[in-house]
Design a protein around this motif. Structure first.
Motif, mmCIF file in Angstrom:
data_model
loop_
_atom_site.group_PDB
_atom_site.id
_atom_site.type_symbol
_atom_site.label_atom_id
_atom_site.label_comp_id
_atom_site.label_asym_id
_atom_site.label_seq_id
_atom_site.Cartn_x
_atom_site.Cartn_y
_atom_site.Cartn_z
ATOM 1 N N MET A 1 0.799 -1.209 0.067
ATOM 2 C CA MET A 1 -0.142 0.008 0.008
ATOM 3 C C MET A 1 0.952 1.192 0.036
ATOM 4 O O MET A 1 1.857 1.625 0.920
ATOM 5 C CB MET A 1 -0.558 -0.137 1.213
ATOM 6 N N PHE A 2 0.770 1.866 -1.006
ATOM 7 C CA PHE A 2 1.756 3.042 -1.377
ATOM 8 C C PHE A 2 0.740 4.725 -1.069
ATOM 9 O O PHE A 2 -0.436 4.556 -1.832
ATOM 10 C CB PHE A 2 2.389 3.410 -2.325
ATOM 11 N N TRP A 3 1.107 5.296 -0.219
ATOM 12 C CA TRP A 3 0.249 6.743 -0.176
ATOM 13 C C TRP A 3 0.671 7.610 -1.315
ATOM 14 O O TRP A 3 1.770 7.840 -1.719
ATOM 15 C CB TRP A 3 0.724 7.401 1.170
ATOM 16 N N ARG A 4 -0.331 8.290 -2.015
ATOM 17 C CA ARG A 4 0.105 9.246 -3.167
ATOM 18 C C ARG A 4 -0.754 10.629 -2.808
ATOM 19 O O ARG A 4 -1.808 10.816 -2.121
ATOM 20 C CB ARG A 4 -0.559 8.680 -4.385
ATOM 21 N N TRP A 5 -0.187 11.597 -3.125
ATOM 22 C CA TRP A 5 -0.812 12.843 -2.845
ATOM 23 C C TRP A 5 -1.879 12.918 -3.770
ATOM 24 O O TRP A 5 -2.201 12.562 -4.783
ATOM 25 C CB TRP A 5 0.264 14.014 -3.353
ATOM 26 N N ASP A 6 -3.070 13.392 -3.009
ATOM 27 C CA ASP A 6 -4.334 13.727 -3.635
ATOM 28 C C ASP A 6 -4.976 14.965 -3.581
ATOM 29 O O ASP A 6 -6.048 15.150 -4.045
ATOM 30 C CB ASP A 6 -5.260 12.616 -2.956
ATOM 31 N N GLY A 7 -4.178 15.968 -3.019
ATOM 32 C CA GLY A 7 -4.696 17.370 -3.376
ATOM 33 C C GLY A 7 -4.432 18.251 -1.981
ATOM 34 O O GLY A 7 -3.683 17.541 -1.162
ATOM 35 N N PHE A 16 -3.702 12.744 1.411
ATOM 36 C CA PHE A 16 -2.948 11.613 0.745
ATOM 37 C C PHE A 16 -4.082 10.535 0.498
ATOM 38 O O PHE A 16 -4.802 10.408 1.303
ATOM 39 C CB PHE A 16 -1.563 11.064 1.509
ATOM 40 N N ALA A 17 -3.941 9.688 -0.352
ATOM 41 C CA ALA A 17 -4.645 8.814 -0.717
ATOM 42 C C ALA A 17 -4.360 7.316 -0.895
ATOM 43 O O ALA A 17 -3.054 7.381 -1.455
ATOM 44 C CB ALA A 17 -5.943 9.155 -1.552
ATOM 45 N N THR A 18 -4.860 6.109 -0.674
ATOM 46 C CA THR A 18 -4.667 4.762 -1.091
ATOM 47 C C THR A 18 -5.845 4.416 -1.797
ATOM 48 O O THR A 18 -6.936 4.914 -1.734
ATOM 49 C CB THR A 18 -4.181 3.883 -0.168
ATOM 50 N N SER A 19 -5.835 3.280 -2.334
ATOM 51 C CA SER A 19 -6.955 2.400 -2.635
ATOM 52 C C SER A 19 -7.836 2.111 -1.462
ATOM 53 O O SER A 19 -8.994 1.866 -1.767
ATOM 54 C CB SER A 19 -6.565 1.223 -3.357
ATOM 55 N N HIS A 20 -7.190 2.242 -0.151
ATOM 56 C CA HIS A 20 -8.186 1.910 1.062
ATOM 57 C C HIS A 20 -8.864 3.160 1.659
ATOM 58 O O HIS A 20 -9.350 2.792 2.595
ATOM 59 C CB HIS A 20 -7.174 0.912 1.969
ATOM 60 N N GLY A 21 -8.706 4.287 1.404
ATOM 61 C CA GLY A 21 -8.823 5.429 1.944
ATOM 62 C C GLY A 21 -7.937 6.472 1.938
ATOM 63 O O GLY A 21 -7.180 6.530 0.934
#
Length: 77
Positions: A1-7, A16-21
């Motif tokens: 699970m990797f966090w990516r910047w989301d805004g 930050f977002a992942t496919s889990h939240g």
């Protein structure tokens, strides 16, 4: 699970977002010394129900050491 910047917004809050939240970071500037903020958060637990409407009661049950308290609180339903 990797966090990516989301805004972010103009206040510097970041998402930050992942496919889990999502995880949101929020910051604030307080016009008081950090020691006063910590003291209020630590020593003010007994008055929490007076200023936070979602708390029915709050108390310190024990203080085994000067830096360790055991507390309890109940939410309003």
């Amino acid at each position: 699970m990797f966090w990516r910047w989301d805004g972010s917004n103009d206040d510097g809050d970041v998402v930050f977002a992942t496919s889990h939240g999502r995880m949101v970071t929020i910051s604030t500037k307080l016009r008081m010394p950090p020691e006063d903020v910590i003291k209020e958060a630590w020593d003010g637990v007994q008055t929490m129900s007076q200023w936070y409407q979602n708390i029915n009661f709050a108390s310190r049950i024990a203080a085994p050491t000067p830096n360790f308290d055991i507390g309890t609180y109940g939410n309003n339903v």
